[in-house]
Design an enzyme around this catalytic site. Structure first.
Site, PDB file in Angstrom:
ATOM      1  N   HIS A  26       6.768  -0.811   5.406  1.00  0.00           N
ATOM      2  CA  HIS A  26       6.339  -0.347   4.086  1.00  0.00           C
ATOM      3  C   HIS A  26       7.090   0.929   3.696  1.00  0.00           C
ATOM      4  CE1 HIS A  26       3.222   0.385   0.879  1.00  0.00           C
ATOM      5  NE2 HIS A  26       3.663   1.623   1.055  1.00  0.00           N
ATOM      6  N   GLU A  27       7.018   1.921   4.552  1.00  0.00           N
ATOM      7  CA  GLU A  27       7.660   3.201   4.223  1.00  0.00           C
ATOM      8  C   GLU A  27       9.170   3.028   4.123  1.00  0.00           C
ATOM      9  OE1 GLU A  27       5.881   5.372   3.073  1.00  0.00           O
ATOM     10  OE2 GLU A  27       3.961   4.658   3.840  1.00  0.00           O
ATOM     11  N   HIS A  85      10.127   2.060   0.644  1.00  0.00           N
ATOM     12  CA  HIS A  85      10.271   3.228  -0.248  1.00  0.00           C
ATOM     13  C   HIS A  85      11.607   3.904   0.022  1.00  0.00           C
ATOM     14  CE1 HIS A  85       6.317   3.174  -2.005  1.00  0.00           C
ATOM     15  NE2 HIS A  85       5.680   3.324  -0.850  1.00  0.00           N
ATOM     16  N   GLU A 127       5.296   0.764  -5.827  1.00  0.00           N
ATOM     17  CA  GLU A 127       5.008   0.123  -4.536  1.00  0.00           C
ATOM     18  C   GLU A 127       5.696  -1.232  -4.389  1.00  0.00           C
ATOM     19  OE1 GLU A 127       3.514   1.589  -2.022  1.00  0.00           O
ATOM     20  OE2 GLU A 127       2.937   3.368  -3.149  1.00  0.00           O
ATOM     21  N   PHE A 133     -12.588   9.685 -10.034  1.00  0.00           N
ATOM     22  CA  PHE A 133     -13.264  10.903 -10.500  1.00  0.00           C
ATOM     23  C   PHE A 133     -12.801  12.157  -9.768  1.00  0.00           C
ATOM     24  CE2 PHE A 133     -16.503   7.612 -11.651  1.00  0.00           C
ATOM     25  CZ  PHE A 133     -16.323   7.718 -13.022  1.00  0.00           C
ATOM     26  N   ALA A 134     -12.174  11.992  -8.611  1.00  0.00           N
ATOM     27  CA  ALA A 134     -11.682  13.180  -7.897  1.00  0.00           C
ATOM     28  C   ALA A 134     -10.199  13.062  -7.570  1.00  0.00           C
ATOM     29  CB  ALA A 134     -12.481  13.385  -6.609  1.00  0.00           C
ATOM     30  N   GLY A 135      -9.580  11.946  -7.923  1.00  0.00           N
ATOM     31  CA  GLY A 135      -8.168  11.760  -7.618  1.00  0.00           C
ATOM     32  C   GLY A 135      -7.395  11.383  -8.870  1.00  0.00           C
ATOM     33  N   GLY A 136      -6.202  10.863  -8.687  1.00  0.00           N
ATOM     34  CA  GLY A 136      -5.329  10.622  -9.839  1.00  0.00           C
ATOM     35  C   GLY A 136      -5.348   9.199 -10.366  1.00  0.00           C
ATOM     36  N   TYR A 137      -6.348   8.400  -9.980  1.00  0.00           N
ATOM     37  CA  TYR A 137      -6.304   6.979 -10.310  1.00  0.00           C
ATOM     38  C   TYR A 137      -7.041   6.574 -11.581  1.00  0.00           C
ATOM     39  CZ  TYR A 137      -3.962   5.553  -6.031  1.00  0.00           C
ATOM     40  OH  TYR A 137      -3.037   5.361  -5.038  1.00  0.00           O
TER      41      TYR A 137
HETATM   42 ZN   LIG Z   1       3.638   3.085  -0.454  1.00  0.00          ZN
END
Ligand SMILES: [Zn+2]
Length: 711
Positions: A495-496, A499, A525, A629-633
């Protein structure tokens, strides 16, 4: 010593491979403020120059606006990037403190540049001369202008003040929301003292529960004799639900978990008011920016640029997953019946994990620990590099010792043009560091790819080659035994590396659009998840999975179990993601304070078609939905599934030509390299995808790969 003869501190070098040992906490404290001050001064000078040019009507050029801006940003990215990198991989209390002390100033500089009226006007002027710009430049400009608009640069006077105030309040509310989830999670514990209370739990969980008990004051607690302290954190909660034979305890812990931070049972922590306030503020922010709702704001910067496109995709997945999820629930009930369990007639949410684990063991006993000897790191790397060589026509070779590293475990590699390029023969395309092993205490958990250097040209025209940091957290070698990887760790590495490939094989030389830069969030992704698919490809997997001592290949039976495990409970998993994504999207498009419904009522309405077991009364999942509510999504949770559609569909191009058809596989691989991996953010992701696939994405492949097609 006069400052003119003093060597420039390493942390301010701004180019080339960093000399990590010179980036000390002292250097951070001493020189980052100096850098920020310089950058602020230079930004002011640039603003003045551009302001004068705008006033006098002088025609602005790319090199007068974008190049200096890029250079300012790059100096900060280089210096702060190394500090953040070391903070992640070589953490120490001193470095953490030095990093934290400078963070606000770094963010502030970014805000200042991003909200500069003069720069915004200069970019608009530049955009008017579109015909003199190439398509990558046009997209860079459009992206930059859009991001500045979304930061409120176009608002004037009181509107901007209100916007900034609301942004500030939203940031505080997010932090409070997250903290309350954490506090509510930590405030609930249950001490188990009787051996029957821990009936069915595996040894590793007993260890954890006894350790938690010791930390809470039961100094004599042992895994064998207890007491054991249960909690709501994932490492304790999830396996307890999976293995505990005590149904009433499962119920108790489940009810506590789903009602976290919802103010129930007189608990002081209550996120409901925060949820309504956050949604209300986001709605107001959206209208200030000229959008109908926050979902529109979020989608303005994404590949899926309309709510209807996202809903259409989610509906395709929902329709495919729903009947399968129903069958899966029925299969769990049958499993319970076969074993004479009373709950078989009426499975509850706290029974699902437990019976899923039983059924999994019944259908295919996959012991993931037993697979490790087949995946020693050096062999897995060889398999990964061979695959990349076949698909993309490159050669990856070790270059250890050619660059400074931050830890003796870190390896350094070079990517050469050409399949099986003899050492030193091919043109070097990029290099990367690989830091594979976990180092508890000094290295952040998880895995990630980060940019060390971005492809560009230096001011004298020499090419700057991309350099990547690839960070994993797998088990280190012990004595003569190499690092033996779990299959999950193999997938993570692939996966990495996906990227990394997009970062390193880019052909774009404008750094604002090179590699992953400028790629929409819901498309980023694609290469990473695409690479994961190859872990299930027979040729790739069997090529690298050999017992590290005996050299024996992975048994065919185990390979089949891996394939089966991939789609086990796939309908339920997909439906769950669809539920979250739809709730997130509609809360940000349909809910407002006067809509006559509470957020929870809206969620339950959506649940009627997106869950096969309705949420129980005290289920207040929204109160712990930190992603939105607490993250960037916010209005972006769907991105998980969106990107999976792209990656599965991209992989299906290889399946279509036949995974054993080497010539066609290589052709298709080269096409993937020339489009998805090369073009980065220089082109609309829809066009990039179409250039590879010859058509727009389809969810068919993901539905098939997730096991949702009726056989
Ligand atoms: Zn990823």
């Amino acid at each position: 010593m006069s400052s003119s003869t003093a060597a420039r501190p390493e942390i301010l070098r701004g180019q080339g491979l960093p000399l990590f040992e010179a980036i000390t906490p002292q250097a951070v404290s001493a020189h980052i403020p100096e850098l920020i001050e310089q950058l602020n001064t230079e930004l002011t000078t640039l603003e003045q120059k551009l302001g004068t040019a705008l006033d006098s009507g002088v025609c602005l050029s790319w090199s007068a606006v974008m190049d200096p801006l890029q250079r300012l940003g790059e100096r900060l990215r280089w210096s702060w990037g190394v500090v953040s990198h070391l903070n992640g991989v070589c953490n120490s209390p001193e470095l953490r403190e030095a990093h934290a002390a400078q963070q606000a100033a770094v963010v502030q500089f970014g805000n200042r540049a991003g909200q500069s009226q003069v720069i915004y006007q200069a970019l608009e002027e530049l955009q008017k001369q579109n015909e003199q710009l190439d398509s990558a430049q046009q997209r860079i400009l459009a992206t930059e202008l859009r991001d500045m608009q979304l930061r409120g640069v176009g608002l004037d006077g009181s509107e901007q003040e209100a916007f900034n105030q609301a942004s500030q309040e939203l940031a505080e509310l997010s932090t409070r929301f997250g903290n309350q989830v954490l506090d509510a999670t930590n405030s609930w514990t249950l001490k188990l003292s009787q051996p029957e209370d821990v009936d069915g739990l595996p040894a590793s969980l007993l260890d954890q529960l006894a350790q938690a008990a010791r930390q809470a004051g039961d100094s004599d607690a042992t895994a064998e004799a207890g007491p054991w302290l249960l909690g709501l954190d994932m490492p304790r909660y999830a396996p307890f639900l999976q293995y505990s034979r005590q149904r009433s305890l499962r119920e108790q812990v489940y009810r506590a978990h789903v009602s976290r931070a919802s103010g129930q049972a007189g608990h002081p922590l209550n996120n409901w008011p925060l949820i309504e306030r956050i949604l209300t503020l986001r709605g107001e922010q959206a209208r200030r920016l000229g959008y109908a709702n926050w979902a529109e704001v979020s989608l303005a910067a994404k590949m899926a640029n309309s709510e209807s496109a996202v809903e259409a995709l989610l509906e395709e997945l929902r329709a495919a997953a729903y009947p399968v999820a129903q069958q899966e629930l029925e299969a769990l009930a049958s499993c319970a019946r076969r074993r004479g369990a009373a709950e078989a007639a009426d499975l509850k949410p706290w029974d699902v994990s437990y019976w899923a684990e039983k059924l999994r063991q019944e259908s295919f006993e996959l012991d993931s620990e037993a697979l490790r000897p087949y995946f020693p790191l050096p062999q897995v790397l060889e398999g990964l590099f061979d695959l990349c060589s076949r698909l993309f026509g490159i050669t990856i070779e070790a270059a250890d010792g050619e660059a400074p590293v931050w830890h003796s475990d870190v390896r350094y590699f070079r990517i050469l043009e050409g399949q099986q390029a003899p050492s030193g023969a091919g043109e070097t395309l990029a290099t990367f560091y690989l830091d594979p092993y976990s180092r508890p205490g000094s290295k952040r958990g998880g895995a990630w790819m980060d940019e060390c250097l971005v492809r560009s040209r230096s001011s004298d025209g020499t090419p700057v080659l991309p350099v990547a940091y690839l960070i994993c957290n797998q088990s280190p070698p012990v004595g003569e035994t190499p690092s033996l990887m779990s299959f999950e760790e193999v997938e993570t590495l692939f996966h990495e590396f996906g990227h990394g490939l997009q970062h390193m094989l880019t052909t774009v030389e404008r750094p604002q659009a090179a590699g992953i830069n400028g790629v929409e969030w819901d498309a980023v992704e694609l290469p990473s998840q695409f690479m994961e698919n190859w872990c299930y490809d027979r040729t790739t997997l069997m090529g690298m999975a050999r017992h590290w001592q005996s050299g024996v290949s992975l048994p065919e039976d185990e390979y089949r179990k891996l394939l089966a495990a991939r789609t086990f409970m796939g309908g339920s998993a997909t439906l769950r993601q669809v539920h979250f994504a739809l709730v997130d999207l509609q809360l940000h498009s349909q809910w407002h304070p006067d809509c006559g419904q509470s957020p929870e009522q809206l969620r339950r309405q959506i649940a009627s078609t997106t869950t096969v077991l309705a949420p129980i009364d005290e289920d207040a999942f929204l109160c712990s939905f930190g992603h939105i509510f607490a993250g960037g999504y916010a209005a972006g949770y769907y991105s998980y599934k969106w990107a999976e559609v792209l990656s599965a569909d991209a992989f299906s191009a290889f399946e279509e030509v036949g995974l054993a058809n080497e010539e066609q596989i290589q052709d298709t691989g080269r096409r993937f390299r020339d489009t998805v991996l090369s073009l980065g953010g220089s082109l609309d992701p829809k066009q990039v995808f179409e250039a590879f696939r010859g058509r727009q994405p389809s969810s068919d492949a993901l539905i098939r790969h997730s096991g949702l097609v009726a056989v």
